[in-house]
Write a protein that holds these residues in place. Structure first.
Motif, PDB file in Angstrom:
ATOM      1  N   LEU A   1      -1.612   2.118 -12.360  1.00  0.00           N
ATOM      2  CA  LEU A   1      -1.463   2.267 -10.911  1.00  0.00           C
ATOM      3  C   LEU A   1      -2.201   3.506 -10.407  1.00  0.00           C
ATOM      4  O   LEU A   1      -2.823   3.489  -9.338  1.00  0.00           O
ATOM      5  N   ILE A   2      -2.160   4.583 -11.193  1.00  0.00           N
ATOM      6  CA  ILE A   2      -2.861   5.807 -10.813  1.00  0.00           C
ATOM      7  C   ILE A   2      -4.372   5.595 -10.844  1.00  0.00           C
ATOM      8  O   ILE A   2      -5.112   6.056  -9.967  1.00  0.00           O
ATOM      9  N   ASP A   3      -4.851   4.887 -11.858  1.00  0.00           N
ATOM     10  CA  ASP A   3      -6.294   4.689 -12.017  1.00  0.00           C
ATOM     11  C   ASP A   3      -6.873   3.758 -10.962  1.00  0.00           C
ATOM     12  O   ASP A   3      -7.978   3.984 -10.452  1.00  0.00           O
ATOM     13  N   MET A   4      -6.135   2.698 -10.635  1.00  0.00           N
ATOM     14  CA  MET A   4      -6.677   1.673  -9.741  1.00  0.00           C
ATOM     15  C   MET A   4      -6.197   1.811  -8.299  1.00  0.00           C
ATOM     16  O   MET A   4      -6.842   1.322  -7.369  1.00  0.00           O
ATOM     17  N   GLY A   5      -5.054   2.494  -8.110  1.00  0.00           N
ATOM     18  CA  GLY A   5      -4.454   2.580  -6.776  1.00  0.00           C
ATOM     19  C   GLY A   5      -5.320   3.224  -5.715  1.00  0.00           C
ATOM     20  O   GLY A   5      -5.448   2.681  -4.606  1.00  0.00           O
ATOM     21  N   PRO A   6      -5.931   4.403  -6.007  1.00  0.00           N
ATOM     22  CA  PRO A   6      -6.720   5.063  -4.950  1.00  0.00           C
ATOM     23  C   PRO A   6      -7.836   4.197  -4.395  1.00  0.00           C
ATOM     24  O   PRO A   6      -8.099   4.214  -3.189  1.00  0.00           O
ATOM     25  N   GLU A   7      -8.492   3.402  -5.249  1.00  0.00           N
ATOM     26  CA  GLU A   7      -9.571   2.541  -4.767  1.00  0.00           C
ATOM     27  C   GLU A   7      -9.015   1.438  -3.869  1.00  0.00           C
ATOM     28  O   GLU A   7      -9.634   1.071  -2.857  1.00  0.00           O
TER      29      GLU A   7
ATOM     30  N   GLN B   1     -10.050   0.871   0.004  1.00  0.00           N
ATOM     31  CA  GLN B   1     -10.552  -0.414   0.486  1.00  0.00           C
ATOM     32  C   GLN B   1      -9.732  -0.932   1.661  1.00  0.00           C
ATOM     33  O   GLN B   1     -10.287  -1.443   2.644  1.00  0.00           O
ATOM     34  N   MET B   2      -8.417  -0.791   1.580  1.00  0.00           N
ATOM     35  CA  MET B   2      -7.574  -1.240   2.682  1.00  0.00           C
ATOM     36  C   MET B   2      -7.818  -0.420   3.936  1.00  0.00           C
ATOM     37  O   MET B   2      -7.852  -0.958   5.055  1.00  0.00           O
ATOM     38  N   ALA B   3      -7.994   0.891   3.762  1.00  0.00           N
ATOM     39  CA  ALA B   3      -8.284   1.750   4.911  1.00  0.00           C
ATOM     40  C   ALA B   3      -9.618   1.366   5.541  1.00  0.00           C
ATOM     41  O   ALA B   3      -9.775   1.362   6.772  1.00  0.00           O
ATOM     42  N   SER B   4     -10.600   1.023   4.688  1.00  0.00           N
ATOM     43  CA  SER B   4     -11.912   0.628   5.188  1.00  0.00           C
ATOM     44  C   SER B   4     -11.830  -0.676   5.963  1.00  0.00           C
ATOM     45  O   SER B   4     -12.458  -0.831   7.018  1.00  0.00           O
TER      46      SER B   4
ATOM     47  N   ILE C   1       0.832  -1.205   0.000  1.00  0.00           N
ATOM     48  CA  ILE C   1       0.000   0.000   0.000  1.00  0.00           C
ATOM     49  C   ILE C   1       0.867   1.255   0.000  1.00  0.00           C
ATOM     50  O   ILE C   1       0.585   2.225  -0.720  1.00  0.00           O
ATOM     51  N   ASN C   2       1.935   1.248   0.787  1.00  0.00           N
ATOM     52  CA  ASN C   2       2.819   2.422   0.821  1.00  0.00           C
ATOM     53  C   ASN C   2       3.485   2.681  -0.519  1.00  0.00           C
ATOM     54  O   ASN C   2       3.780   3.828  -0.866  1.00  0.00           O
ATOM     55  N   ASP C   3       3.733   1.606  -1.286  1.00  0.00           N
ATOM     56  CA  ASP C   3       4.275   1.785  -2.638  1.00  0.00           C
ATOM     57  C   ASP C   3       3.281   2.528  -3.521  1.00  0.00           C
ATOM     58  O   ASP C   3       3.652   3.421  -4.289  1.00  0.00           O
ATOM     59  N   ILE C   4       2.018   2.154  -3.420  1.00  0.00           N
ATOM     60  CA  ILE C   4       0.976   2.804  -4.226  1.00  0.00           C
ATOM     61  C   ILE C   4       0.855   4.273  -3.830  1.00  0.00           C
ATOM     62  O   ILE C   4       0.782   5.158  -4.694  1.00  0.00           O
ATOM     63  N   LYS C   5       0.822   4.539  -2.525  1.00  0.00           N
ATOM     64  CA  LYS C   5       0.725   5.922  -2.056  1.00  0.00           C
ATOM     65  C   LYS C   5       1.911   6.747  -2.530  1.00  0.00           C
ATOM     66  O   LYS C   5       1.757   7.887  -2.977  1.00  0.00           O
ATOM     67  N   PHE C   6       3.099   6.152  -2.440  1.00  0.00           N
ATOM     68  CA  PHE C   6       4.310   6.834  -2.881  1.00  0.00           C
ATOM     69  C   PHE C   6       4.225   7.185  -4.365  1.00  0.00           C
ATOM     70  O   PHE C   6       4.495   8.328  -4.766  1.00  0.00           O
ATOM     71  N   PHE C   7       3.840   6.222  -5.176  1.00  0.00           N
ATOM     72  CA  PHE C   7       3.820   6.474  -6.612  1.00  0.00           C
ATOM     73  C   PHE C   7       2.763   7.511  -6.992  1.00  0.00           C
ATOM     74  O   PHE C   7       3.002   8.387  -7.824  1.00  0.00           O
ATOM     75  N   ILE C   8       1.592   7.432  -6.410  1.00  0.00           N
ATOM     76  CA  ILE C   8       0.535   8.395  -6.722  1.00  0.00           C
ATOM     77  C   ILE C   8       0.986   9.810  -6.370  1.00  0.00           C
ATOM     78  O   ILE C   8       0.704  10.776  -7.094  1.00  0.00           O
TER      79      ILE C   8
ATOM     80  N   ALA D   1     -16.165   7.956   6.126  1.00  0.00           N
ATOM     81  CA  ALA D   1     -15.333   7.148   7.012  1.00  0.00           C
ATOM     82  C   ALA D   1     -15.610   7.520   8.474  1.00  0.00           C
ATOM     83  O   ALA D   1     -15.873   8.684   8.796  1.00  0.00           O
ATOM     84  N   ARG D   2     -15.512   6.532   9.342  1.00  0.00           N
ATOM     85  CA  ARG D   2     -15.848   6.756  10.755  1.00  0.00           C
ATOM     86  C   ARG D   2     -14.938   7.795  11.392  1.00  0.00           C
ATOM     87  O   ARG D   2     -15.373   8.600  12.212  1.00  0.00           O
ATOM     88  N   LYS D   3     -13.672   7.805  10.996  1.00  0.00           N
ATOM     89  CA  LYS D   3     -12.742   8.779  11.583  1.00  0.00           C
ATOM     90  C   LYS D   3     -13.133  10.207  11.219  1.00  0.00           C
ATOM     91  O   LYS D   3     -12.967  11.132  12.016  1.00  0.00           O
ATOM     92  N   ILE D   4     -13.687  10.395  10.014  1.00  0.00           N
ATOM     93  CA  ILE D   4     -14.141  11.716   9.587  1.00  0.00           C
ATOM     94  C   ILE D   4     -15.356  12.152  10.408  1.00  0.00           C
ATOM     95  O   ILE D   4     -15.411  13.270  10.930  1.00  0.00           O
ATOM     96  N   SER D   5     -16.323  11.244  10.531  1.00  0.00           N
ATOM     97  CA  SER D   5     -17.537  11.576  11.294  1.00  0.00           C
ATOM     98  C   SER D   5     -17.211  11.880  12.747  1.00  0.00           C
ATOM     99  O   SER D   5     -17.749  12.836  13.331  1.00  0.00           O
TER     100      SER D   5
END
Length: 303
Positions: A65-71, A75-78, A4-11, A285-289
């Motif tokens: 990676l840009i198109d699919m990474g954010p989702e 999902q992992m955060a959820s 996941i950190n790789d995806i965040k880094f690249f985005i 997301a619960r943390k936002i609420s």
């Protein structure tokens, strides 16, 4: 295996024009960014970004990676949030965008208090004199806004009601003609001090007589202007003119008598403190609420 950190880094680096800008966003050195990208590409056996002079160009594989990474990240955060919810523990990250004065004086202490209660939540607070959802350096999860709303595509929650107040210092009032109607701001040549904020038409001052409902729209010629609220307030405290400001930022001075409300028989446009978000309550997301509930409760106590 891609993490996941790789995806965040690249985005993050893909959204930047060059490695230096990406390094600033990531709070690391430019050589580290270059090395990390090379390691990621070697892991995948693919070229993700090509250099074109000083610019970066995302390859076809990088675009996937840009198109699919954010989702995937969402999902992992959820999943993590739902697992932690079993023991009522919040986690994850929140990006918050807010006006400078409000963010510095009111919101930042609230964020600190929330962090103490929920140490697994990380928060980034960006302050701006012109907060904009689309132009923010980091995509906001929450944008606090005070003023006329123009971003109708976002979900809105009123955090705290507030009003605008016309006021000046006792020294200024004692040396200038008595102000009994809005028109006298023009005819008596009063000094008007203006805060530039939110790309609004800030020199157009609007009033409504509380009893009769009659409306007044005046185009003032500012004697002093600034994009920093504290500067504008200090000029008023120094007796240099009249300001038209949100009451939340003037409570201390009004109570102390260092600033005095003018034209109390007239109301100025309401300027509620609102939170803007991309998702409705059911999808939030619960943390936002939980943060919004916390901030709303704390502001109710201090405003």
């Amino acid at each position: 295996m891609l993490a996941i950190n790789d995806i965040k880094f690249f985005i993050t680096i893909a959204a930047c024009k060059n490695f230096s800008t990406a390094a600033k966003q990531l709070h690391v050195s430019a050589p580290y960014v270059t090395q990390k990208l090379r390691s990621l590409e070697e892991k995948l056996g693919l070229i993700l970004i090509e250099r074109q002079g000083r610019q970066l160009k995302v390859t076809e594989h990088g675009q996937i990676l840009i198109d699919m990474g954010p989702e995937v990240i969402r999902q992992m955060a959820s999943i993590e949030e739902q697992l932690r919810s079993a023991k009522d523990d919040l986690c994850g990250h929140i990006n918050i965008l807010a006006p400078i004065g409000f963010g510095e004086k009111k919101l930042s202490p609230i964020i600190g208090q929330f962090k103490q209660q929920h140490p697994a939540v990380s928060i980034d607070l960006t302050l701006s004199d012109r907060p904009s959802w689309t132009d923010a350096p980091l995509q906001p999860d929450i944008m606090f806004y005070i003023g006329e709303l123009t971003q109708a595509h976002l979900y809105r929650m009123v955090i705290s009601p507030t009003r605008r107040v016309l006021c000046a210092s006792p020294d200024y009032i004692s040396t200038m003609p008595v102000l009994t109607t809005p028109e006298q701001l023009m005819t008596e040549r009063h000094n008007c001090i203006v805060l530039r904020e939110n790309n609004e038409d800030v020199s157009l001052w609007r009033f409504q007589h509380i009893e009769s409902g009659k409306e007044y729209r005046l185009r003032v010629t500012p004697s002093l202007t600034s994009n920093i609220a504290d500067v504008v307030k200090q000029w008023a405290l120094d007796g240099l003119g009249i300001i038209n400001r949100s009451e939340w930022d003037l409570i201390t001075e009004l109570n102390a008598g260092t600033l005095v409300e003018l034209l109390p028989e007239y109301s100025l446009p309401q300027v509620d403190i609102v939170a803007l978000m991309a998702t409705g309550e059911s999808a939030r997301a619960r943390k936002i609420s939980r943060f919004l509930e916390f901030a709303k409760g704390r502001l109710k106590e201090i405003l």
